[in-house]
Design a protein around this motif. Structure first.
Motif, PDB file in Angstrom:
ATOM      1  N   ASN A  87      -5.661   0.342   2.469  1.00  0.00           N
ATOM      2  CA  ASN A  87      -4.874   1.011   1.432  1.00  0.00           C
ATOM      3  C   ASN A  87      -5.685   2.144   0.801  1.00  0.00           C
ATOM      4  O   ASN A  87      -6.012   2.108  -0.382  1.00  0.00           O
ATOM      5  CB  ASN A  87      -4.400   0.010   0.385  1.00  0.00           C
ATOM      6  CG  ASN A  87      -5.524  -0.676  -0.400  1.00  0.00           C
ATOM      7  OD1 ASN A  87      -5.446  -0.798  -1.613  1.00  0.00           O
ATOM      8  ND2 ASN A  87      -6.575  -1.128   0.257  1.00  0.00           N
ATOM      9  N   PRO A  88      -5.967   3.193   1.574  1.00  0.00           N
ATOM     10  CA  PRO A  88      -6.801   4.287   1.059  1.00  0.00           C
ATOM     11  C   PRO A  88      -6.207   5.001  -0.150  1.00  0.00           C
ATOM     12  O   PRO A  88      -6.946   5.629  -0.919  1.00  0.00           O
ATOM     13  CB  PRO A  88      -6.913   5.227   2.259  1.00  0.00           C
ATOM     14  CG  PRO A  88      -5.740   4.917   3.121  1.00  0.00           C
ATOM     15  CD  PRO A  88      -5.538   3.438   2.959  1.00  0.00           C
ATOM     16  N   TYR A  89      -4.876   4.906  -0.341  1.00  0.00           N
ATOM     17  CA  TYR A  89      -4.233   5.574  -1.470  1.00  0.00           C
ATOM     18  C   TYR A  89      -3.842   4.589  -2.573  1.00  0.00           C
ATOM     19  O   TYR A  89      -3.070   4.931  -3.466  1.00  0.00           O
ATOM     20  CB  TYR A  89      -2.986   6.329  -0.998  1.00  0.00           C
ATOM     21  CG  TYR A  89      -3.256   7.301   0.117  1.00  0.00           C
ATOM     22  CD1 TYR A  89      -3.937   8.494  -0.126  1.00  0.00           C
ATOM     23  CD2 TYR A  89      -2.858   7.022   1.419  1.00  0.00           C
ATOM     24  CE1 TYR A  89      -4.201   9.388   0.903  1.00  0.00           C
ATOM     25  CE2 TYR A  89      -3.122   7.907   2.452  1.00  0.00           C
ATOM     26  CZ  TYR A  89      -3.796   9.081   2.190  1.00  0.00           C
ATOM     27  OH  TYR A  89      -4.064   9.968   3.211  1.00  0.00           O
ATOM     28  N   GLY A  90      -4.387   3.373  -2.502  1.00  0.00           N
ATOM     29  CA  GLY A  90      -3.986   2.361  -3.463  1.00  0.00           C
ATOM     30  C   GLY A  90      -2.635   1.765  -3.098  1.00  0.00           C
ATOM     31  O   GLY A  90      -2.196   1.816  -1.942  1.00  0.00           O
ATOM     32  N   GLY A  91      -1.960   1.204  -4.090  1.00  0.00           N
ATOM     33  CA  GLY A  91      -0.675   0.575  -3.808  1.00  0.00           C
ATOM     34  C   GLY A  91      -0.045   0.021  -5.068  1.00  0.00           C
ATOM     35  O   GLY A  91      -0.555   0.194  -6.185  1.00  0.00           O
ATOM     36  N   ASN A 116       2.556  -6.412   2.330  1.00  0.00           N
ATOM     37  CA  ASN A 116       3.839  -6.075   2.934  1.00  0.00           C
ATOM     38  C   ASN A 116       4.004  -4.563   2.993  1.00  0.00           C
ATOM     39  O   ASN A 116       4.226  -3.911   1.976  1.00  0.00           O
ATOM     40  CB  ASN A 116       4.977  -6.693   2.113  1.00  0.00           C
ATOM     41  CG  ASN A 116       6.342  -6.475   2.741  1.00  0.00           C
ATOM     42  OD1 ASN A 116       6.435  -6.168   3.927  1.00  0.00           O
ATOM     43  ND2 ASN A 116       7.389  -6.625   1.954  1.00  0.00           N
ATOM     44  N   ARG A 117       3.871  -4.023   4.177  1.00  0.00           N
ATOM     45  CA  ARG A 117       4.209  -2.616   4.438  1.00  0.00           C
ATOM     46  C   ARG A 117       4.304  -2.451   5.946  1.00  0.00           C
ATOM     47  O   ARG A 117       3.307  -2.413   6.658  1.00  0.00           O
ATOM     48  CB  ARG A 117       3.158  -1.657   3.856  1.00  0.00           C
ATOM     49  CG  ARG A 117       3.693  -0.206   3.687  1.00  0.00           C
ATOM     50  CD  ARG A 117       4.713  -0.152   2.561  1.00  0.00           C
ATOM     51  NE  ARG A 117       5.564   1.041   2.604  1.00  0.00           N
ATOM     52  CZ  ARG A 117       5.378   2.137   1.874  1.00  0.00           C
ATOM     53  NH1 ARG A 117       4.353   2.218   1.058  1.00  0.00           N
ATOM     54  NH2 ARG A 117       6.225   3.142   1.942  1.00  0.00           N
ATOM     55  N   GLY A 118       5.528  -2.398   6.454  1.00  0.00           N
ATOM     56  CA  GLY A 118       5.743  -2.349   7.897  1.00  0.00           C
ATOM     57  C   GLY A 118       5.702  -3.713   8.548  1.00  0.00           C
ATOM     58  O   GLY A 118       6.251  -3.922   9.631  1.00  0.00           O
ATOM     59  N   LYS A 124      -2.194   0.436  -8.357  1.00  0.00           N
ATOM     60  CA  LYS A 124      -3.592   0.625  -7.988  1.00  0.00           C
ATOM     61  C   LYS A 124      -3.761   2.060  -7.471  1.00  0.00           C
ATOM     62  O   LYS A 124      -3.210   2.415  -6.432  1.00  0.00           O
ATOM     63  CB  LYS A 124      -4.004  -0.376  -6.910  1.00  0.00           C
ATOM     64  CG  LYS A 124      -3.754  -1.841  -7.276  1.00  0.00           C
ATOM     65  CD  LYS A 124      -4.574  -2.282  -8.465  1.00  0.00           C
ATOM     66  CE  LYS A 124      -4.334  -3.751  -8.775  1.00  0.00           C
ATOM     67  NZ  LYS A 124      -5.097  -4.214  -9.953  1.00  0.00           N
ATOM     68  N   GLN A 125      -4.526   2.858  -8.211  1.00  0.00           N
ATOM     69  CA  GLN A 125      -4.747   4.245  -7.809  1.00  0.00           C
ATOM     70  C   GLN A 125      -5.918   4.399  -6.836  1.00  0.00           C
ATOM     71  O   GLN A 125      -6.065   5.446  -6.220  1.00  0.00           O
ATOM     72  CB  GLN A 125      -4.980   5.112  -9.049  1.00  0.00           C
ATOM     73  CG  GLN A 125      -3.770   5.187  -9.970  1.00  0.00           C
ATOM     74  CD  GLN A 125      -4.041   5.997 -11.211  1.00  0.00           C
ATOM     75  OE1 GLN A 125      -4.465   5.474 -12.235  1.00  0.00           O
ATOM     76  NE2 GLN A 125      -3.802   7.306 -11.117  1.00  0.00           N
ATOM     77  N   LYS A 126      -6.709   3.325  -6.717  1.00  0.00           N
ATOM     78  CA  LYS A 126      -7.822   3.307  -5.771  1.00  0.00           C
ATOM     79  C   LYS A 126      -7.663   2.103  -4.844  1.00  0.00           C
ATOM     80  O   LYS A 126      -6.895   1.176  -5.148  1.00  0.00           O
ATOM     81  CB  LYS A 126      -9.145   3.228  -6.526  1.00  0.00           C
ATOM     82  CG  LYS A 126      -9.424   4.449  -7.400  1.00  0.00           C
ATOM     83  CD  LYS A 126     -10.767   4.313  -8.100  1.00  0.00           C
ATOM     84  CE  LYS A 126     -11.056   5.543  -8.950  1.00  0.00           C
ATOM     85  NZ  LYS A 126     -12.372   5.437  -9.645  1.00  0.00           N
ATOM     86  N   PRO A 127      -8.369   2.087  -3.719  1.00  0.00           N
ATOM     87  CA  PRO A 127      -8.238   0.956  -2.789  1.00  0.00           C
ATOM     88  C   PRO A 127      -8.452  -0.393  -3.482  1.00  0.00           C
ATOM     89  O   PRO A 127      -9.300  -0.532  -4.356  1.00  0.00           O
ATOM     90  CB  PRO A 127      -9.325   1.241  -1.753  1.00  0.00           C
ATOM     91  CG  PRO A 127      -9.455   2.730  -1.757  1.00  0.00           C
ATOM     92  CD  PRO A 127      -9.258   3.136  -3.194  1.00  0.00           C
ATOM     93  N   PHE A 128      -7.655  -1.368  -3.063  1.00  0.00           N
ATOM     94  CA  PHE A 128      -7.621  -2.703  -3.658  1.00  0.00           C
ATOM     95  C   PHE A 128      -7.887  -3.730  -2.558  1.00  0.00           C
ATOM     96  O   PHE A 128      -7.309  -3.660  -1.468  1.00  0.00           O
ATOM     97  CB  PHE A 128      -6.228  -2.914  -4.279  1.00  0.00           C
ATOM     98  CG  PHE A 128      -5.912  -4.304  -4.719  1.00  0.00           C
ATOM     99  CD1 PHE A 128      -6.466  -4.833  -5.871  1.00  0.00           C
ATOM    100  CD2 PHE A 128      -5.022  -5.088  -3.991  1.00  0.00           C
ATOM    101  CE1 PHE A 128      -6.154  -6.114  -6.296  1.00  0.00           C
ATOM    102  CE2 PHE A 128      -4.703  -6.374  -4.410  1.00  0.00           C
ATOM    103  CZ  PHE A 128      -5.267  -6.888  -5.564  1.00  0.00           C
ATOM    104  N   CYS A 129      -8.799  -4.655  -2.805  1.00  0.00           N
ATOM    105  CA  CYS A 129      -9.101  -5.718  -1.827  1.00  0.00           C
ATOM    106  C   CYS A 129      -9.364  -5.126  -0.448  1.00  0.00           C
ATOM    107  O   CYS A 129      -8.719  -5.507   0.542  1.00  0.00           O
ATOM    108  CB  CYS A 129      -7.964  -6.721  -1.755  1.00  0.00           C
ATOM    109  SG  CYS A 129      -7.676  -7.645  -3.277  1.00  0.00           S
ATOM    110  N   PRO A 132       0.818  -1.217   0.000  1.00  0.00           N
ATOM    111  CA  PRO A 132       0.000   0.000   0.000  1.00  0.00           C
ATOM    112  C   PRO A 132       0.851   1.268   0.000  1.00  0.00           C
ATOM    113  O   PRO A 132       1.953   1.289   0.555  1.00  0.00           O
ATOM    114  CB  PRO A 132      -0.787  -0.118   1.309  1.00  0.00           C
ATOM    115  CG  PRO A 132      -0.778  -1.565   1.646  1.00  0.00           C
ATOM    116  CD  PRO A 132       0.554  -2.062   1.172  1.00  0.00           C
ATOM    117  N   PHE A 133       0.318   2.305  -0.625  1.00  0.00           N
ATOM    118  CA  PHE A 133       0.968   3.607  -0.587  1.00  0.00           C
ATOM    119  C   PHE A 133       0.613   4.329   0.705  1.00  0.00           C
ATOM    120  O   PHE A 133      -0.492   4.176   1.239  1.00  0.00           O
ATOM    121  CB  PHE A 133       0.540   4.469  -1.776  1.00  0.00           C
ATOM    122  CG  PHE A 133       0.981   3.947  -3.111  1.00  0.00           C
ATOM    123  CD1 PHE A 133       2.286   3.508  -3.308  1.00  0.00           C
ATOM    124  CD2 PHE A 133       0.088   3.888  -4.181  1.00  0.00           C
ATOM    125  CE1 PHE A 133       2.698   3.035  -4.548  1.00  0.00           C
ATOM    126  CE2 PHE A 133       0.493   3.415  -5.418  1.00  0.00           C
ATOM    127  CZ  PHE A 133       1.804   2.986  -5.599  1.00  0.00           C
TER     128      PHE A 133
END
Length: 350
Positions: A130-134, A229-231, A119-124, A92-93
């Protein structure tokens, strides 16, 4: 018994190197006491082309990832076992700015082969925050290190290539240009002994920085479709189980799981995923990391037939195949070692 190589240690480093040497037709004996170190067996096993909080390309990733896929898949076939899983990683971003940055990077030649999509919009949203996509990555996944090491160990035992005991330096005898150890005659001795190498009489002078890492195994009614995977990483294992990690502790260097690490990992997983879960198990190990975060590969300063392949740290799954091959070719054919991993970079410390 006479062999070409005695390999000390049967974790990821030692097992991968032993396989490379056997594939080259060399005679190999491995010595290992499994109770001495747990890190390879409990490793996260993640191989990931884009790493860290700043999401940068894995060091030397182009050569590492080109090689490892075929290596592990061939090993699966040889052992008739499944342990290598190619799964996309979703990261996620943290912000719109980061999203914009990766939109631009996604068309750069250095990154394009590793990016499955932005992904510019939330995914799964039922699975991950992931409010900013990823960014969705390919050339990624995980290695089930426990299954691999168990299967390869069984192969070594069946083939009479494993001595199950702790290596004792006092039993090593030098005879001309060769060595003998408990009735085994050999020319080359290679240490792949993980964090135990910090007390190794030949290589304790190297600048190790061992770190304790802990993992959680969780169960949920939701089965993630990809690795998140983020943090913290959340790896789907099947049947509702996930492996999550990991922590980094340079102070308490033992393999005992702690309440503090459990709490830390639970909080980090909750900040990443959007589903409830139950903690099923917790494991700990000591990674053989190094001061400059690069492996220790090469020949001893004085003993020209004593070698080291160690210090792979948290990226052992990615680093081991390529650099084990490089070391094997160096020992057999005088092939070059990369300056970044060659222990000659630390000879001033000897």
């Amino acid at each position: 018994m006479r062999v070409d190589y005695l390999v000390v240690g049967a974790g990821i480093a030692g097992s991968v190197l032993a396989r490379q040497l056997l594939e080259m037709g060399k005679r190999v004996m491995v010595i290992d006491e499994p109770s001495l170190s747990n890190s390879s067996k409990v490793a996260g096993g993640l191989y990931n082309p884009i790493t860290g909080r700043k999401m940068v390309k894995t060091w030397n990733g182009d050569v590492l990832f080109e090689y490892l896929d075929g290596f592990y898949r061939e090993w699966e076939n040889d052992l008739d076992e499944s342990f290598f899983y190619s799964i996309p990683i979703y990261r996620p971003f943290f912000s719109i700015e980061e999203q914009n940055e990766w939109m631009a990077k996604s068309i750069e030649p250095a990154y394009i082969s590793y990016i499955a999509g932005i992904k510019q919009k939330p995914f799964c949203e039922d699975e991950v925050q992931n409010p900013y996509g990823g960014i969705l990555l390919n050339k990624s996944g995980y290695l089930d290190t426990a299954t691999l090491l168990k299967s390869f160990r069984a192969y070594l035992v069946k083939s009479g290539l494993l001595l199950e005991s702790q290596f004792n330096p006092n039993k090593l005898q030098k005879m001309g240009g060769n060595y003998t150890y408990e009735g085994i005659d050999f020319r080359h001795l290679v240490f792949c002994d993980g964090h135990l190498s910090t007390t190794n009489p030949w290589f304790s002078w190297l600048p190790y920085r061992p770190v304790k890492g802990e993992l959680l195994f969780i169960k949920s009614s939701v089965m993630p479709r990809v690795i998140y995977n983020r943090g913290v990483f959340v790896i789907p294992l099947g049947s509702g189980m996930c492996k999550c990690g990991s922590t980094y502790d340079h102070g308490q260097l033992d393999e005992i799981p702690t309440i503090a690490a459990k709490s830390e990992l639970i909080d980090r997983v909750k900040s990443l995923v959007n589903f409830d879960f139950e903690v099923i198990d917790q494991k700990a190990g000591i990674r053989p990391a190094t001061k400059d975060r690069k492996p220790f590969v090469g020949r001893h300063f004085e003993e020209r037939n004593i070698w080291i392949f160690n210090g792979l740290g948290a990226k052992g799954v990615s680093l081991a195949p390529y650099y084990a091959r490089q070391l094997a070719l160096h020992m057999e054919e005088n092939g070059a070692l990369d300056d970044e991993v060659n222990i000659e970079r630390f000879f001033s410390l000897f």
